[in-house]
Design a protein around this motif. Structure first.
Motif, short mmCIF file in Angstrom:
data_model
loop_
_atom_site.label_atom_id
_atom_site.label_comp_id
_atom_site.label_asym_id
_atom_site.label_seq_id
_atom_site.Cartn_x
_atom_site.Cartn_y
_atom_site.Cartn_z
N VAL A 175 -1.40 -5.26 -14.58
CA VAL A 175 -0.49 -5.63 -13.49
C VAL A 175 -0.21 -4.39 -12.65
CG1 VAL A 175 1.76 -6.58 -12.88
CG2 VAL A 175 0.54 -7.43 -14.90
N TYR A 176 -0.55 -4.46 -11.34
CA TYR A 176 -0.32 -3.34 -10.44
C TYR A 176 1.02 -3.50 -9.75
CZ TYR A 176 -5.34 -2.17 -10.64
OH TYR A 176 -6.60 -1.81 -11.04
N SER A 177 1.64 -2.37 -9.49
CA SER A 177 2.74 -2.39 -8.53
C SER A 177 2.13 -2.38 -7.13
CB SER A 177 3.65 -1.17 -8.72
OG SER A 177 2.96 0.01 -8.35
N VAL A 178 2.93 -2.74 -6.14
CA VAL A 178 2.42 -2.75 -4.76
C VAL A 178 1.94 -1.35 -4.36
CG1 VAL A 178 3.02 -3.16 -2.34
CG2 VAL A 178 3.88 -4.70 -4.12
N GLN A 179 2.69 -0.37 -4.75
CA GLN A 179 2.32 1.01 -4.39
C GLN A 179 1.02 1.42 -5.07
OE1 GLN A 179 4.62 4.36 -5.93
NE2 GLN A 179 4.79 5.13 -3.82
N GLU A 180 0.88 1.07 -6.37
CA GLU A 180 -0.33 1.44 -7.09
C GLU A 180 -1.55 0.76 -6.49
OE1 GLU A 180 1.59 2.15 -11.56
OE2 GLU A 180 0.71 0.20 -11.01
N LEU A 181 -1.42 -0.54 -6.15
CA LEU A 181 -2.55 -1.24 -5.56
C LEU A 181 -2.90 -0.67 -4.19
CD1 LEU A 181 -4.61 -3.49 -5.69
CD2 LEU A 181 -2.90 -5.06 -4.73
N THR A 182 -1.88 -0.32 -3.43
CA THR A 182 -2.13 0.28 -2.11
C THR A 182 -2.85 1.61 -2.26
OG1 THR A 182 -0.12 -0.78 -1.27
CG2 THR A 182 -1.04 1.01 0.04
N TRP A 183 -2.46 2.40 -3.24
CA TRP A 183 -3.16 3.68 -3.48
C TRP A 183 -4.62 3.44 -3.86
CZ3 TRP A 183 0.96 6.64 -6.90
CH2 TRP A 183 1.96 7.14 -6.05
N GLU A 220 0.59 3.01 4.15
CA GLU A 220 1.14 2.37 2.97
C GLU A 220 2.41 1.57 3.26
OE1 GLU A 220 1.68 5.57 0.27
OE2 GLU A 220 -0.46 6.06 0.16
N GLN A 221 3.26 2.07 4.20
CA GLN A 221 4.52 1.38 4.45
C GLN A 221 4.31 -0.04 4.99
OE1 GLN A 221 3.95 4.46 4.93
NE2 GLN A 221 5.66 5.63 3.98
N ARG A 222 3.21 -0.29 5.72
CA ARG A 222 2.93 -1.62 6.26
C ARG A 222 1.79 -2.31 5.52
NH1 ARG A 222 3.38 -1.31 12.89
NH2 ARG A 222 5.56 -0.59 12.97
N GLY A 223 1.13 -1.58 4.64
CA GLY A 223 0.06 -2.18 3.89
C GLY A 223 -1.14 -2.57 4.75
N GLN A 224 -1.45 -1.76 5.76
CA GLN A 224 -2.58 -2.06 6.64
C GLN A 224 -3.50 -0.85 6.70
OE1 GLN A 224 -0.59 -2.83 10.43
NE2 GLN A 224 -1.05 -0.75 11.14
N TYR A 225 -4.77 -1.16 6.85
CA TYR A 225 -5.71 -0.05 7.00
C TYR A 225 -5.81 0.30 8.47
CZ TYR A 225 -9.52 -3.08 8.71
OH TYR A 225 -10.31 -3.94 9.45
N GLN A 226 -6.19 1.55 8.76
CA GLN A 226 -6.23 2.05 10.14
C GLN A 226 -7.25 3.18 10.24
OE1 GLN A 226 -2.29 3.54 10.96
NE2 GLN A 226 -2.48 5.25 9.53
N LEU A 227 -7.57 3.50 11.46
CA LEU A 227 -8.49 4.62 11.75
C LEU A 227 -7.67 5.79 12.27
CD1 LEU A 227 -11.40 5.72 12.05
CD2 LEU A 227 -11.39 4.83 14.39
N ILE A 228 -7.76 6.92 11.58
CA ILE A 228 -7.11 8.14 12.07
C ILE A 228 -8.12 8.86 12.97
CG2 ILE A 228 -6.06 10.34 11.44
CD1 ILE A 228 -5.23 9.08 8.81
N ALA A 229 -7.84 8.84 14.28
CA ALA A 229 -8.80 9.35 15.26
C ALA A 229 -8.70 10.86 15.38
CB ALA A 229 -8.55 8.70 16.62
N ARG A 230 -9.86 11.52 15.41
CA ARG A 230 -9.94 12.96 15.66
C ARG A 230 -10.47 13.26 17.06
NH1 ARG A 230 -6.72 14.70 11.62
NH2 ARG A 230 -7.47 14.02 9.58
N ILE A 231 -11.46 12.47 17.49
CA ILE A 231 -12.10 12.66 18.79
C ILE A 231 -12.22 11.31 19.47
CG2 ILE A 231 -14.17 13.46 20.00
CD1 ILE A 231 -14.78 15.19 17.59
#
Length: 444
Positions: free
Chosen positions: A6-14, A87-98
């Motif tokens: 059983v995962y916690s929400v935080q553990e599953l997000t990690w 993690e706070q919204r539970g969504q994946y995103q792209l961290i843009a560099r260029i």
């Protein structure tokens, strides 16, 4: 039934975050900007979409300030960055560099992407750069053996430092697979025990287009330079050309010839400097020797002036001078009396009567007696003064001091003792008397 996990929400997000980041790493994504927001923090938030899907994107302020393209809704762009999870919204995103418009040169995009990636890893940090040796004895060169650059390098090294030993690792410097040859050539100098150890490594090639120089913009070359334990100096292309290898190297030079110029000292200038140092050293040593010689002579004269024997010799010489002067005075007095006697005798001869003669004889006898008495009195005075001076001279002698009952106390090394507090109980001392000496042991 096996026990379920059983995962916690935080553990599953990690777990999801680690999986996404480990699976994709850095990548390029193409699409249209929408929902662009720029809050007071300076971070850019927008959505990158195409006809079928959309992706949340964030470009933080530091990357946005270095990005030359202003972002706005409706732009078709290519974004370079990393997939992550907010993690706070539970969504994946792209961290843009260029971010760059579509159609921007692929090579330049790859250059900027790799540059930012390696810079973020700290490969460009000045603190990690190794110092370039001032007087290398052996230099390794990774370059093409047939280009004009290697000839220029060898000519410069031979002119400036003909004593330098040069080892060349021949590689291709352009074309498919050349980046792997360059990286292998760099590693060869540090990993192959059969190759003599070098003090400095030159990675060079002559000028050309960005395509010609591209092998030096590949990550494999950059990491080979960063991992090399030997100081690396690059000289790639012309002064206006910059490659990723230049940013990672310990020192970047604008051309291969400039790299050779700054890799070794100028031999002729060194010889001139050594000659001037030698002359300065000779002058300094000569001046120091002359000063010490004058100081020694001064000390010798001062020692002679304070020598007890010198004072005794001076007093003895004074006594001799006084004796001579006394003899001269006595002789002068006797000569004067003799002259008076002769005068008186002549006068007596000129007188015919006996009474006058007798008077003259009486007076002459008186004169003679007075003269002798005066001479004897004067001689007695000089004898008395001479005796006084002789007594003073004798009193200055150390033996005379000892004769009066004094003694001289010496330590075991024969040095005079003038301070009783410096003696220790049980220490042996010697007392010298006018006749003989006495050895004693200090009790307190």
């Amino acid at each position: 039934m096996p026990e379920k996990q059983v995962y916690s929400v935080q553990e599953l997000t990690w777990e999801i975050r680690n999986t996404l980041e480990g699976q994709f790493g850095s990548l390029w994504v193409e699409g249209e900007i929408s929902n662009h927001r720029l809050p007071a923090s300076g971070h850019h938030y927008f959505t990158l979409k195409d006809s079928s899907a959309q992706l949340s994107v964030v470009m933080f302020r530091g990357d946005a300030d270095r990005n030359p393209v202003p972002l706005q809704n409706g732009m078709q762009v290519q974004i370079f960055g990393e997939i992550s999870v907010y993690e706070q919204r539970g969504q994946y995103q792209l961290i843009a560099r260029i971010a760059q418009p579509q159609g921007h040169g692929d090579l330049q995009a790859k250059f900027e992407a790799l540059k930012k990636k390696l810079q973020a890893e700290g490969l460009f940090d000045p603190e990690r750069r190794k110092p370039i040796p001032v007087f290398p004895k052996r230099i390794g060169i990774v370059t093409s053996p047939t280009g004009a650059a290697i000839q220029d390098i060898l000519n410069v090294l031979h002119r400036r430092a003909p004593w330098i030993q040069v080892l060349i690792q021949p590689v291709r410097v352009q074309g498919d697979g050349s980046e792997n040859e360059i990286a292998a050539g760099i590693r060869e100098f540090s990993e192959n025990d059969s190759i003599p150890e070098v003090d400095l490594l030159l990675v060079t090639r002559g000028g050309g287009s960005i395509e010609d120089l591209w092998a030096f913009n590949e990550e494999v070359v950059a990491r080979a330079i960063a991992d090399c334990p030997i100081p690396v100096m690059t000289g790639v292309g012309h002064e206006i050309d910059f490659t990723i290898a230049d940013f990672v190297a310990d020192r970047r030079e604008p051309t291969p010839s400039a790299a050779a110029e700054n890799a070794v000292p100028d031999g002729e200038a060194l010889y001139r400097h050594l000659d001037s140092l030698g002359l300065a050293m000779e002058n300094a040593v000569g001046n120091r020797f002359a000063f010490l010689q004058r100081h020694l002579q001064s000390l010798h004269r001062e020692l002679q002036a304070h020598e007890p024997g010198r004072k005794l010799r001076t007093e003895a010489q004074t006594l001799d001078f006084l004796r001579e002067k006394l003899d001269q005075i006595v002789l002068a007095q006797m000569e004067q009396s003799r002259n008076r006697f002769h005068i008186a005798r002549e006068l007596l001869r000129a007188i015919d009567w006996d009474q006058k003669l007798q008077m003259r004889r009486d007076r002459l006898a008186e004169y003679q007696a007075a003269s002798i008495q005066a001479v004897e009195h004067r001689m007695e005075q000089w004898r008395s003064r001479l005796s006084e001076w002789q007594h003073v001279a004798e009193s200055l002698s150390p033996d005379s001091v000892l004769q009066r009952g004094f003694s001289m106390t010496l330590d075991v090394n024969g040095n005079p003792i003038t301070d009783a507090s410096k003696l220790k109980a049980g220490e042996e001392i010697e007392s010298r008397l006018a006749k003989g000496s006495v050895k004693s042991v200090v009790k307190k």
